[in-house]
Design a protein around this motif. Structure first.
Motif, PDB file in Angstrom:
ATOM      1  N   THR A 166       0.836  -1.211   0.000  1.00 15.76           N
ATOM      2  CA  THR A 166       0.000   0.000   0.000  1.00 15.76           C
ATOM      3  C   THR A 166       0.865   1.253   0.000  1.00 15.76           C
ATOM      4  O   THR A 166       0.489   2.284   0.548  1.00 15.76           O
ATOM      5  CB  THR A 166      -0.928   0.012   1.233  1.00 15.76           C
ATOM      6  N   VAL A 176      -3.666   3.426  -2.370  1.00 14.00           N
ATOM      7  CA  VAL A 176      -3.425   2.744  -3.645  1.00 14.00           C
ATOM      8  C   VAL A 176      -2.452   1.596  -3.428  1.00 14.00           C
ATOM      9  O   VAL A 176      -1.509   1.714  -2.654  1.00 14.00           O
ATOM     10  CB  VAL A 176      -2.830   3.715  -4.689  1.00 14.00           C
ATOM     11  N   ARG A 228      -1.807  -2.998  -3.984  1.00 17.45           N
ATOM     12  CA  ARG A 228      -2.235  -4.338  -4.362  1.00 17.45           C
ATOM     13  C   ARG A 228      -2.521  -5.137  -3.106  1.00 17.45           C
ATOM     14  O   ARG A 228      -1.889  -4.934  -2.069  1.00 17.45           O
ATOM     15  CB  ARG A 228      -1.141  -5.049  -5.166  1.00 17.45           C
ATOM     16  N   THR A 257      -4.092  -9.292  -1.832  1.00 16.87           N
ATOM     17  CA  THR A 257      -4.696 -10.578  -2.141  1.00 16.87           C
ATOM     18  C   THR A 257      -6.112 -10.597  -1.572  1.00 16.87           C
ATOM     19  O   THR A 257      -6.296 -10.472  -0.356  1.00 16.87           O
ATOM     20  CB  THR A 257      -3.875 -11.722  -1.534  1.00 16.87           C
ATOM     21  N   LYS A 258      -7.096 -10.743  -2.452  1.00 14.44           N
ATOM     22  CA  LYS A 258      -8.499 -10.725  -2.028  1.00 14.44           C
ATOM     23  C   LYS A 258      -9.153 -12.102  -2.088  1.00 14.44           C
ATOM     24  O   LYS A 258     -10.236 -12.292  -1.525  1.00 14.44           O
ATOM     25  CB  LYS A 258      -9.286  -9.744  -2.909  1.00 14.44           C
ATOM     26  N   GLU A 270     -10.354  -4.083   0.990  1.00 12.10           N
ATOM     27  CA  GLU A 270     -10.639  -2.642   0.965  1.00 12.10           C
ATOM     28  C   GLU A 270     -11.376  -2.169   2.218  1.00 12.10           C
ATOM     29  O   GLU A 270     -11.019  -1.137   2.792  1.00 12.10           O
ATOM     30  CB  GLU A 270     -11.361  -2.284  -0.322  1.00 12.10           C
ATOM     31  N   LYS A 314      -8.267   1.934  -3.497  1.00 14.59           N
ATOM     32  CA  LYS A 314      -8.246   1.186  -4.747  1.00 14.59           C
ATOM     33  C   LYS A 314      -7.092   0.191  -4.679  1.00 14.59           C
ATOM     34  O   LYS A 314      -5.938   0.539  -4.923  1.00 14.59           O
ATOM     35  CB  LYS A 314      -8.066   2.117  -5.949  1.00 14.59           C
ATOM     36  N   LEU A 315      -7.409  -1.038  -4.288  1.00 14.69           N
ATOM     37  CA  LEU A 315      -6.391  -2.074  -4.187  1.00 14.69           C
ATOM     38  C   LEU A 315      -6.612  -3.105  -5.277  1.00 14.69           C
ATOM     39  O   LEU A 315      -7.618  -3.818  -5.281  1.00 14.69           O
ATOM     40  CB  LEU A 315      -6.459  -2.759  -2.808  1.00 14.69           C
ATOM     41  N   GLY A 316      -5.684  -3.164  -6.220  1.00 10.22           N
ATOM     42  CA  GLY A 316      -5.764  -4.188  -7.246  1.00 10.22           C
ATOM     43  C   GLY A 316      -5.430  -5.546  -6.672  1.00 10.22           C
ATOM     44  O   GLY A 316      -4.850  -5.667  -5.588  1.00 10.22           O
ATOM     45  N   GLU A 317      -5.804  -6.597  -7.385  1.00  9.83           N
ATOM     46  CA  GLU A 317      -5.517  -7.958  -6.922  1.00  9.83           C
ATOM     47  C   GLU A 317      -4.033  -8.236  -7.063  1.00  9.83           C
ATOM     48  O   GLU A 317      -3.401  -7.895  -8.070  1.00  9.83           O
ATOM     49  CB  GLU A 317      -6.300  -8.966  -7.752  1.00  9.83           C
ATOM     50  N   SER A 327      -0.566 -10.142  -7.753  1.00  8.17           N
ATOM     51  CA  SER A 327      -0.238 -11.063  -8.820  1.00  8.17           C
ATOM     52  C   SER A 327      -0.075 -12.480  -8.265  1.00  8.17           C
ATOM     53  O   SER A 327       0.401 -12.665  -7.160  1.00  8.17           O
ATOM     54  CB  SER A 327       1.027 -10.604  -9.532  1.00  8.17           C
ATOM     55  N   GLN A 387       1.865 -13.909  -4.768  1.00 10.44           N
ATOM     56  CA  GLN A 387       1.056 -14.326  -3.627  1.00 10.44           C
ATOM     57  C   GLN A 387       1.633 -15.566  -2.956  1.00 10.44           C
ATOM     58  O   GLN A 387       1.322 -15.858  -1.801  1.00 10.44           O
ATOM     59  CB  GLN A 387      -0.380 -14.599  -4.073  1.00 10.44           C
TER      60      GLN A 387
END
Length: 413
Positions: free
Chosen positions: A63, A91, A93, A95-96, A106, A135-138, A140, A144
């Protein structure tokens, strides 16, 4: 040279304390850049703990790209108002989804941000004075899986708190630490801590946005303080002037505890009383009126900005504490430097540089480079073995940095 490629050699400069000119800066916890650092790190810690609670290990996230867009305010003696709120965007990434579980990254981030602001900057009303978005992207897929599955037990034997397996470095990068702090560094660091601690507890007119710049020329130290004042607690210009003078006197007292050199303290030097231009705020931070912020633009991992010393440009706050070198090696190098000067006599100045190589175990740096200035009468050979032994031991226990970060024992800015 040890198996961990530890090198100890003389430093290529005078000890900072002996240099003719020294510059030191600290941005306080309410500075826009520090707000970003603080929230990014609070979110990182919350995510790490949540992953451990849910799946028993820390999953991939970062983050460290959090940004702040300044708002607009109309301060006034006795109390003004925020006209346009501060906007902060978390902002990064995260792991969701993991092994059939959905992890609400989020909402976790938003809750951590709110709790951090309520604790450290209570003048900012969450959702009104400051609007926080995330805004947290998944993360990679390959990243992970880099952290390993084994975890250690916490001190109380309940939930695990950090991995015991030694992970591989996520990047080819470096961290830098130094010790001991000079008198000027100690003054700048402690003055901000105490202004935002004991002083603010008794003087609510002082905002959290306290920026301190120290300059030493020879044996003369100048300390320049920018201190945001909270309008609700300032009745008029005379009260403001009294508040400024009170801050000046307090910082002078702090400085005199650390040095016998001549110290001159200046507070809010841009003020123009005749024009009515003063550092008056509604919320105690310049973020309410035109000052934007970003993670990594402020204090380094040791809490200071020190142009007389080597520094890493990596943002420490918000990075994953398991294998992200930009976090681990900056914190570890500072810990090593402190440990060495605390345990080994005869060292006047010390710099530690740790370089990783991507894919290599983080306890096996590409090089651990230690530069030393010894006291008069002390040869490098007198201390070299002791220094190397401490560096080797600290690297062997590198995963302790991860645990201490997750448990909130280490600060990153």
């Amino acid at each position: 040279m040890s198996e961990r490629n530890i090198r100890v050699e003389p430093i290529d400069r005078q000890a900072v304390e002996d240099q003719e000119v020294e510059i030191v800066e600290r941005k306080g916890i309410g500075h826009p850049d520090s707000i970003c650092d603080g929230i990014a790190e609070a979110v990182a810690s919350a995510l790490a703990r949540e992953y451990i609670d849910r799946v028993g290990e820390v999953l991939h996230f970062n983050t460290d790209e959090t940004q702040l867009v300044a708002g607009e305010a109309a301060p006034a003696f006795g109390g003004g108002e925020v006209v346009d709120p501060i906007y902060l965007l978390i902002v990064g990434r995260a792991t969701k989804h993991y092994e059939g579980q959905t992890i609400p990254a989020e909402p976790i981030a938003l809750r951590a941000a709110r709790e951090y602001l309520e604790e450290t900057i209570p003048q900012l009303t969450f959702g009104e004075d400051i609007v926080v978005d995330v805004k947290l992207g998944e993360g990679s897929g390959d990243l992970q899986e880099v952290f390993g599955e084994d975890v250690s037990d916490s001190a109380d034997g309940d939930e695990p708190s950090a991995p015991v397996s030694v992970p591989m470095a996520n990047d080819t990068s470096f961290g830098v630490g130094h010790a001991p702090l000079t008198e000027t560094e100690q003054i700048v660091l402690e003055a901000e801590h105490r202004l935002n601690g004991e002083y603010a507890d008794e003087n609510p007119e002082l905002g959290t946005d306290v920026k301190i710049m120290g300059k030493r020329e020879g044996d003369e130290i100048d300390v320049t303080v920018a201190a945001a004042m909270v309008d609700e607690h300032i009745a008029d210009l005379d009260a403001y002037a009294d508040a400024v003078e009170s801050v000046r006197e307090f910082v002078e007292e702090v400085a005199n505890e650390h040095t016998d050199r001549a110290v001159d303290v200046h507070v809010n030097t841009a003020d123009d009383y005749e024009e009515g231009s003063i550092y008056l705020t509604v919320t105690g931070t310049s973020a309410e009126q035109g000052d934007d912020g970003s993670v990594g633009r402020g204090n380094r991992a040791n809490g200071l900005i020190t142009p007389n010393r080597s520094m890493s440009m990596e943002a420490t706050s918000g990075k994953n504490p398991v294998n992200h070198i930009g976090k681990i090696y900056n914190l570890l190098s500072t810990e090593i430097a402190d440990e060495v000067v605390g345990e080994v006599d005869g060292i006047r100045d010390l710099r530690v540089r740790l370089l990783s190589q991507i894919g290599r175990p983080i306890d096996q740096p590409h090089v651990a480079d230690v530069h030393v200035v010894t006291e008069d009468g002390v040869a490098l050979g007198d201390v070299e073995a002791d220094v190397e032994a401490i560096v080797d031991e600290e690297l062997a226990n590198v995963t302790e940095i991860t645990r201490r970060v997750i448990d909130g024992e280490l600060t990153t800015f």
